[in-house]
Scaffold this motif. Structure first.
Motif, PDB file in Angstrom:
ATOM      1  N   ASP A   1       0.868  -1.180   0.000  1.00 13.09           N
ATOM      2  CA  ASP A   1       0.000   0.000   0.000  1.00 13.09           C
ATOM      3  C   ASP A   1       0.899   1.223   0.000  1.00 13.09           C
ATOM      4  OD1 ASP A   1      -1.999   1.880   0.270  1.00 13.09           O
ATOM      5  OD2 ASP A   1      -2.495   1.347   2.333  1.00 13.09           O
TER       6      ASP A   1
ATOM      7  N   THR B   1       0.184   5.217   2.044  1.00 10.00           N
ATOM      8  CA  THR B   1      -0.862   4.668   2.903  1.00 10.00           C
ATOM      9  C   THR B   1      -1.539   5.701   3.781  1.00 10.00           C
ATOM     10  OG1 THR B   1      -1.361   2.777   4.334  1.00 10.00           O
ATOM     11  CG2 THR B   1       0.625   4.029   4.862  1.00 10.00           C
TER      12      THR B   1
ATOM     13  N   GLY C   1      -3.408   4.618   6.974  1.00  8.63           N
ATOM     14  CA  GLY C   1      -3.561   3.170   6.918  1.00  8.63           C
ATOM     15  C   GLY C   1      -4.968   2.628   6.767  1.00  8.63           C
TER      16      GLY C   1
ATOM     17  N   ALA D   1      -5.155  -0.174   4.084  1.00  6.77           N
ATOM     18  CA  ALA D   1      -4.423  -1.365   4.514  1.00  6.77           C
ATOM     19  C   ALA D   1      -5.199  -2.130   5.585  1.00  6.77           C
ATOM     20  CB  ALA D   1      -3.045  -0.972   5.046  1.00  6.77           C
TER      21      ALA D   1
ATOM     22  N   VAL E   1       0.015  -6.887   4.521  1.00  8.73           N
ATOM     23  CA  VAL E   1       0.050  -5.579   3.864  1.00  8.73           C
ATOM     24  C   VAL E   1       1.246  -4.788   4.384  1.00  8.73           C
ATOM     25  CG1 VAL E   1      -1.221  -3.476   3.326  1.00  8.73           C
ATOM     26  CG2 VAL E   1      -2.480  -5.609   3.745  1.00  8.73           C
TER      27      VAL E   1
ATOM     28  N   SER F   1       2.620  -1.156   4.385  1.00 10.72           N
ATOM     29  CA  SER F   1       2.091   0.190   4.199  1.00 10.72           C
ATOM     30  C   SER F   1       3.219   1.202   4.272  1.00 10.72           C
ATOM     31  CB  SER F   1       1.061   0.490   5.290  1.00 10.72           C
ATOM     32  OG  SER F   1       0.020  -0.460   5.234  1.00 10.72           O
TER      33      SER F   1
ATOM     34  N   ASP G   1       4.575   5.214   3.666  1.00 15.76           N
ATOM     35  CA  ASP G   1       4.221   6.621   3.518  1.00 15.76           C
ATOM     36  C   ASP G   1       5.432   7.470   3.885  1.00 15.76           C
ATOM     37  OD1 ASP G   1       1.340   8.125   3.204  1.00 15.76           O
ATOM     38  OD2 ASP G   1       2.792   9.365   4.276  1.00 15.76           O
TER      39      ASP G   1
ATOM     40  N   VAL H   1      -0.251  -6.088   9.207  1.00 17.93           N
ATOM     41  CA  VAL H   1      -0.074  -4.789   8.556  1.00 17.93           C
ATOM     42  C   VAL H   1       1.200  -4.177   9.117  1.00 17.93           C
ATOM     43  CG1 VAL H   1      -1.003  -2.475   8.159  1.00 17.93           C
ATOM     44  CG2 VAL H   1      -2.552  -4.434   8.243  1.00 17.93           C
TER      45      VAL H   1
ATOM     46  N   PHE I   1       3.837  -0.967   8.939  1.00 16.35           N
ATOM     47  CA  PHE I   1       3.975   0.431   8.549  1.00 16.35           C
ATOM     48  C   PHE I   1       5.453   0.776   8.409  1.00 16.35           C
ATOM     49  CE2 PHE I   1      -0.173   0.210  10.550  1.00 16.35           C
ATOM     50  CZ  PHE I   1      -0.952   0.981   9.708  1.00 16.35           C
TER      51      PHE I   1
ATOM     52  N   CYS J   1      -2.850   2.027  -4.185  1.00 17.64           N
ATOM     53  CA  CYS J   1      -2.589   3.421  -3.840  1.00 17.64           C
ATOM     54  C   CYS J   1      -3.930   4.137  -3.889  1.00 17.64           C
ATOM     55  CB  CYS J   1      -1.594   4.019  -4.827  1.00 17.64           C
ATOM     56  SG  CYS J   1      -1.171   5.725  -4.474  1.00 17.64           S
TER      57      CYS J   1
END
Length: 116
Positions: A42, A45, A48, A51, A63, A65, A67, A89, A91, A111
Motif C-alpha cells: 500500500d 498509505t 492506513g 491497509a 500488507v 504500508s 508513507d 499490517v 507500517f 494506492c
C-alpha cells in the motif's frame, strides 16, 4: 504538509467525500482477486485505512504500508494498535520512488489517495 494535517486527515476525507471514501475502500478490497496468503504493498498509505480494511476482509493477506509522513504513519499505528486487522499490517516510513523491496515481492500494489 501532511504532517500538519495528519490529526484531521481522516475527518477531512470523510467530510469532503460525503463518507464515500469508506465505500470506495470496501469496493476496492472486494474487487481485488488475491491468492491465499497474498502480499500487498500500500503506497502512500497515509493513516492506513485502506491497509486495515484490506486486512479485515482478507485476514491471510500481509500488507506493507509505506508513507513519507511519519505523522500519518503514527496515526495509522494508533488506529491499528489492539485491533485484529493490525496483525499482518506493517507500517514503514519511506519514499514511494525509492522503495526498499525487490521486484516480484508483492501480489498487488494499491494506492488510494496518493495520486491526487
Amino acid at each position: 504538509m501532511f504532517g500538519e494535517i495528519a490529526p484531521r486527515y481522516d475527518l477531512l476525507n470523510h467530510l469532503l467525500s460525503f463518507n464515500r471514501d469508506r465505500a470506495w475502500r470496501r469496493r476496492l478490497c472486494g474487487a481485488l482477486e488475491l491468492p491465499q496468503d497474498a502480499r500487498v504493498l500500500d503506497v502512500c498509505t497515509g493513516t492506513g485505512d485502506l491497509a486495515l480494511e484490506l486486512r479485515r476482509v482478507s485476514p491471510s493477506t500481509t500488507v506493507h504500508s509505506v508513507d513519507a509522513s511519519a505523522e500519518m504513519l503514527a496515526r495509522g499505528l494508533a488506529k491499528a494498535s489492539g485491533g485484529d486487522a493490525a496483525d499482518g499490517v506493517f507500517f514503514l516510513a519511506g519514499d514511494a520512488l525509492a522503495l526498499p523491496y525487490a521486484g516480484d515481492t508483492f501480489d498487488a500494489v494499491i494506492c488510494a489517495f496518493g495520486i491526487r
